[in-house]
Scaffold this motif. Structure first.
Motif, PDB file in Angstrom:
ATOM      1  N   ALA A   1      17.334  29.426  60.086  1.00 11.16           N
ATOM      2  CA  ALA A   1      16.149  30.080  59.518  1.00 11.16           C
ATOM      3  C   ALA A   1      15.012  29.076  59.458  1.00 11.16           C
ATOM      4  O   ALA A   1      15.232  27.863  59.339  1.00 11.16           O
ATOM      5  N   VAL A   2      13.790  29.581  59.560  1.00 13.82           N
ATOM      6  CA  VAL A   2      12.615  28.736  59.382  1.00 13.82           C
ATOM      7  C   VAL A   2      12.217  28.770  57.919  1.00 13.82           C
ATOM      8  O   VAL A   2      12.601  29.680  57.166  1.00 13.82           O
ATOM      9  N   ALA A   3      11.447  27.781  57.503  1.00 14.92           N
ATOM     10  CA  ALA A   3      10.972  27.727  56.123  1.00 14.92           C
ATOM     11  C   ALA A   3       9.770  28.646  55.939  1.00 14.92           C
ATOM     12  O   ALA A   3       8.907  28.740  56.814  1.00 14.92           O
ATOM     13  N   ALA A   4       9.733  29.327  54.816  1.00 11.40           N
ATOM     14  CA  ALA A   4       8.573  30.144  54.463  1.00 11.40           C
ATOM     15  C   ALA A   4       7.591  29.343  53.615  1.00 11.40           C
ATOM     16  O   ALA A   4       6.380  29.536  53.700  1.00 11.40           O
ATOM     17  N   ARG A   5       8.115  28.448  52.802  1.00  8.60           N
ATOM     18  CA  ARG A   5       7.293  27.585  51.956  1.00  8.60           C
ATOM     19  C   ARG A   5       8.161  26.441  51.470  1.00  8.60           C
ATOM     20  O   ARG A   5       9.384  26.493  51.567  1.00  8.60           O
ATOM     21  N   PHE A   6       7.525  25.398  50.960  1.00 11.90           N
ATOM     22  CA  PHE A   6       8.300  24.344  50.325  1.00 11.90           C
ATOM     23  C   PHE A   6       7.537  23.763  49.157  1.00 11.90           C
ATOM     24  O   PHE A   6       6.305  23.850  49.081  1.00 11.90           O
TER      25      PHE A   6
ATOM     26  N   LEU B   1      12.989  23.788  49.981  1.00 10.30           N
ATOM     27  CA  LEU B   1      12.417  24.733  50.938  1.00 10.30           C
ATOM     28  C   LEU B   1      12.946  26.126  50.640  1.00 10.30           C
ATOM     29  O   LEU B   1      14.126  26.297  50.326  1.00 10.30           O
ATOM     30  N   GLU B   2      12.064  27.117  50.747  1.00  8.64           N
ATOM     31  CA  GLU B   2      12.501  28.505  50.680  1.00  8.64           C
ATOM     32  C   GLU B   2      12.504  29.050  52.100  1.00  8.64           C
ATOM     33  O   GLU B   2      11.486  29.013  52.797  1.00  8.64           O
ATOM     34  N   LEU B   3      13.647  29.541  52.526  1.00  3.41           N
ATOM     35  CA  LEU B   3      13.797  30.043  53.885  1.00  3.41           C
ATOM     36  C   LEU B   3      13.226  31.445  54.029  1.00  3.41           C
ATOM     37  O   LEU B   3      13.186  32.223  53.073  1.00  3.41           O
TER      38      LEU B   3
ATOM     39  N   PHE C   1      15.892  25.051  59.454  1.00  7.88           N
ATOM     40  CA  PHE C   1      17.163  24.623  58.872  1.00  7.88           C
ATOM     41  C   PHE C   1      18.289  25.271  59.660  1.00  7.88           C
ATOM     42  O   PHE C   1      18.356  26.501  59.781  1.00  7.88           O
ATOM     43  N   VAL C   2      19.179  24.431  60.208  1.00  9.79           N
ATOM     44  CA  VAL C   2      20.291  24.912  61.034  1.00  9.79           C
ATOM     45  C   VAL C   2      21.591  24.521  60.332  1.00  9.79           C
ATOM     46  O   VAL C   2      22.031  23.368  60.398  1.00  9.79           O
TER      47      VAL C   2
ATOM     48  N   ILE D   1      21.352  25.193  48.639  1.00 10.10           N
ATOM     49  CA  ILE D   1      21.669  25.243  47.211  1.00 10.10           C
ATOM     50  C   ILE D   1      21.467  26.642  46.636  1.00 10.10           C
ATOM     51  O   ILE D   1      21.700  26.868  45.449  1.00 10.10           O
ATOM     52  N   GLY D   2      21.021  27.575  47.453  1.00 15.84           N
ATOM     53  CA  GLY D   2      20.840  28.973  47.073  1.00 15.84           C
ATOM     54  C   GLY D   2      20.808  29.789  48.344  1.00 15.84           C
ATOM     55  O   GLY D   2      20.756  29.226  49.442  1.00 15.84           O
ATOM     56  N   PRO D   3      20.813  31.116  48.257  1.00 15.83           N
ATOM     57  CA  PRO D   3      20.806  31.933  49.479  1.00 15.83           C
ATOM     58  C   PRO D   3      19.637  31.625  50.402  1.00 15.83           C
ATOM     59  O   PRO D   3      19.763  31.692  51.622  1.00 15.83           O
TER      60      PRO D   3
END
Length: 287
Positions: A137-142, A166-168, A124-125, A96-98
């Motif tokens: 990319a892997v998640a940095a935080r959620f 989630l923020e990637l 997230f693939v 839903i965002g970059p």
């Protein structure tokens, strides 16, 4: 029954099939990153409610299996991806965002050991198809919806808050899918005149994005903010977006999270966009 309201006694429903994963989640001995989570307990089971397990192949809410493969190289399908967990199991999520991905909150909780999954364990693939993909990319935080109770995930109050963002760790060069700004009556009208789709990585087609094209939106539950639909779904589809497609445009109207057995027959539920849009837009603005 009004056109925009599905009068269902969710307190008496048998919330049964959680479209969580293609394989059982294994216990994790690692500590969770509680600083990345906003959640609280407090929901209590409604009187008379019972839980039971349904076969994971339960997909035919429409009467027959209407799912077809989606083209994961084209938008909006390329923005939908598998949400993989290093401890096992997967869900579905949508960009839903970059760097922002929307999914169901229960996908991030390990019920076996009652811990939140570490963000770095979540991948997230985007545009995944038989081992190929558009981005990873892997998640940095959620961040989980305030008030979500992971210990009682099948209770209506928790289900209505079953969303997470989630923020990637890295941005993706893929066009995100926007959140709808329509009200319930507008969504119902658009669902009838346009095309409603649910697309996800189901357990029985885990390597291919499958979508139910032109499926049925029944309305909203009478007692909690949950959309009710009869799109064909099963394990692995939790977090999948309900999409309205019109004239080459796509928008998210909800996030699929469960299937229930009610007095009206089998139905599926989704958290509507108006339940989380304000919170998500605020998070996006902060980023």
């Amino acid at each position: 029954m009004r056109a925009e309201r599905f009068i269902a006694a969710f307190g008496a429903a048998l919330f049964a099939l959680w479209a969580i994963a293609a394989a059982p989640f294994a216990p994790s001995a690692r500590a969770d990153d509680s600083s990345a989570v906003t959640a609280s307990a407090g929901a209590t089971p409604p009187a008379g409610a019972q839980l039971r397990t349904l076969p994971w192949r339960t997909t035919r809410l429409s009467g027959s299996d209407e799912r077809v493969p989606a083209d994961s190289t084209r938008w909006p399908w390329i923005a939908i991806g598998r949400l993989n967990r290093e401890i096992g199991g997967h869900c579905t999520a949508v960009l839903i965002g970059p760097r922002q991905v929307l999914t169901a909150a229960h996908c991030l909780y390990n019920m076996a050991d009652r811990r939140w999954t570490r963000p770095a364990e979540v991948h997230f693939v985007a545009g995944y198809h038989r081992g190929a993909y558009a981005a990873h990319a892997v998640a940095a935080r959620f961040t989980v919806a305030p008030g979500y109770d992971p210990l009682h995930p099948t209770q209506p109050e928790a289900m209505a808050r079953d969303w997470a963002i989630l923020e990637l760790a890295q941005p993706m060069a893929i066009k995100p899918v926007p959140l709808s700004t329509r009200s319930l009556p507008q969504v119902m009208t658009a669902a009838r005149s346009g095309e409603l789709n649910v697309a996800g990585y189901a357990a029985d087609y885990a390597e291919v994005l499958m979508r139910h094209q032109g499926c049925q939106l029944l309305g909203e539950a009478s007692d909690v903010p949950l959309l009710v639909h009869r799109c064909d779904v099963t394990y692995g589809v939790s977090g999948a977006p309900l999409l309205l497609l019109e004239d080459g445009r796509a928008e998210i109207i909800g996030i699929h999270n469960a299937v229930a057995d009610t007095s009206n027959g089998m139905i599926a539920t989704a958290v509507p966009v108006w339940a989380f849009a304000a919170s998500i837009n605020a998070l996006l603005a902060d980023r």
